[in-house]
Design a protein around this motif. Sequence first.
Motif, short mmCIF file in Angstrom:
data_model
loop_
_atom_site.label_atom_id
_atom_site.label_comp_id
_atom_site.label_asym_id
_atom_site.label_seq_id
_atom_site.Cartn_x
_atom_site.Cartn_y
_atom_site.Cartn_z
N ASN A 88 -7.42 0.50 -3.60
CA ASN A 88 -7.96 -0.21 -4.76
C ASN A 88 -9.48 -0.11 -4.76
O ASN A 88 -10.17 -0.84 -4.04
CB ASN A 88 -7.53 -1.69 -4.71
N ASN A 89 -9.98 0.83 -5.56
CA ASN A 89 -11.41 1.13 -5.56
C ASN A 89 -12.06 0.96 -6.94
O ASN A 89 -13.27 0.88 -7.03
CB ASN A 89 -11.63 2.57 -5.06
N HIS A 114 -11.69 -5.48 -10.90
CA HIS A 114 -11.72 -5.48 -9.43
C HIS A 114 -10.52 -6.24 -8.85
O HIS A 114 -9.62 -5.65 -8.25
CB HIS A 114 -13.02 -6.13 -8.93
N ALA A 118 -6.45 -5.11 -8.40
CA ALA A 118 -6.00 -4.96 -7.01
C ALA A 118 -4.74 -5.77 -6.75
O ALA A 118 -3.81 -5.33 -6.07
CB ALA A 118 -7.11 -5.38 -6.05
N SER A 122 -1.13 -3.94 -6.08
CA SER A 122 -0.48 -4.29 -4.81
C SER A 122 0.92 -4.85 -5.07
O SER A 122 1.89 -4.48 -4.40
CB SER A 122 -1.32 -5.32 -4.05
N ASN A 139 -8.32 -2.16 0.28
CA ASN A 139 -9.14 -2.69 -0.80
C ASN A 139 -10.61 -2.37 -0.54
O ASN A 139 -11.13 -2.69 0.53
CB ASN A 139 -8.95 -4.20 -0.93
N SER A 141 -13.93 -3.49 -1.04
CA SER A 141 -14.71 -4.65 -1.42
C SER A 141 -16.18 -4.25 -1.43
O SER A 141 -16.53 -3.18 -1.93
CB SER A 141 -14.43 -5.81 -0.46
N MET A 162 -11.32 -10.21 -3.33
CA MET A 162 -10.55 -9.12 -2.75
C MET A 162 -10.36 -9.29 -1.26
O MET A 162 -9.32 -8.90 -0.70
CB MET A 162 -11.22 -7.78 -3.05
N THR A 166 -6.86 -9.57 0.51
CA THR A 166 -6.56 -8.71 1.66
C THR A 166 -5.91 -9.50 2.78
O THR A 166 -4.88 -9.10 3.34
CB THR A 166 -7.84 -8.03 2.18
N ALA A 182 -9.56 -4.02 4.33
CA ALA A 182 -10.61 -3.82 3.32
C ALA A 182 -11.82 -3.17 3.96
O ALA A 182 -12.05 -3.29 5.17
CB ALA A 182 -11.01 -5.16 2.70
#
Length: 260
Positions: A88-89, A114, A118, A122, A139, A141, A162, A166, A182
Amino acid sequence: MLLKNQIALITGSGRGIGRAIAQLFAKQGAAVFLASRTEKELAAVVQEISEGGGRAEYATADLAQEAACVHVVAAARERFGRIDILVNNAGHYGPVVPIEEYALAEFDRVIAVHLRAAFLLSKLVLAEMYARGSGVILNISSLSAKAAYSWGSAYAAAKAGMLGLTRVTAAEAARKGVRVNAICPGPVRETRMSKELGADLAKRLGISAEQQLAGFLNGLLQGRAQTAEEIARAALFLCSEQSSAIVGQSINVDGGVAFY
């Protein structure tokens, strides 16, 4: 190859950190599925990977929208059959303004692209990973989740969220064979977001972009920015079996700023 026969879905992968992660993962044997808003950038990355002998496909999507998240996951599965790794970027910084000037619509959008994306992505991949008994979620972050900087409230809130996501996802997933971690990158000068942010900060501070950058980098122990390649190497470590006992962590790749 550290990711031989793995399938990785990487968001925000048309440029910057996401692009570097996609390229490195492909070199390490993964088939990569890319997602971002800009088709031209995605197509260029897929071409680069393909010309290097890797496997890559893409889908354009605005991941602030729930339907787009559903579409991306479905498209990745349709092309490659499953998803072993989710990175997740995707994201953007948002306006550089104090809280009292921050428009609610802008705040909501930063949170959505963001943190909400995510969460949704997920949620969409976990059942499959649980059924298989294996999987990795990473993730991306930010240093902003751990260190306070003015004029970026939504970005900091999203990135800190995030980290909470996580930890909770890791707690739920660990005994089902899924690892969740993360990365908190520091400044990556080559990315468009960093360049635009630096220009905006310099303007607000009434100094040159060079002065703003020099002042910020002086706060890093190494005294330099990080590269997208350095972030990608950390991502590779956390998504491979080399980090098989690392769960629920947020790893700083920041040149030495935050110490927790």
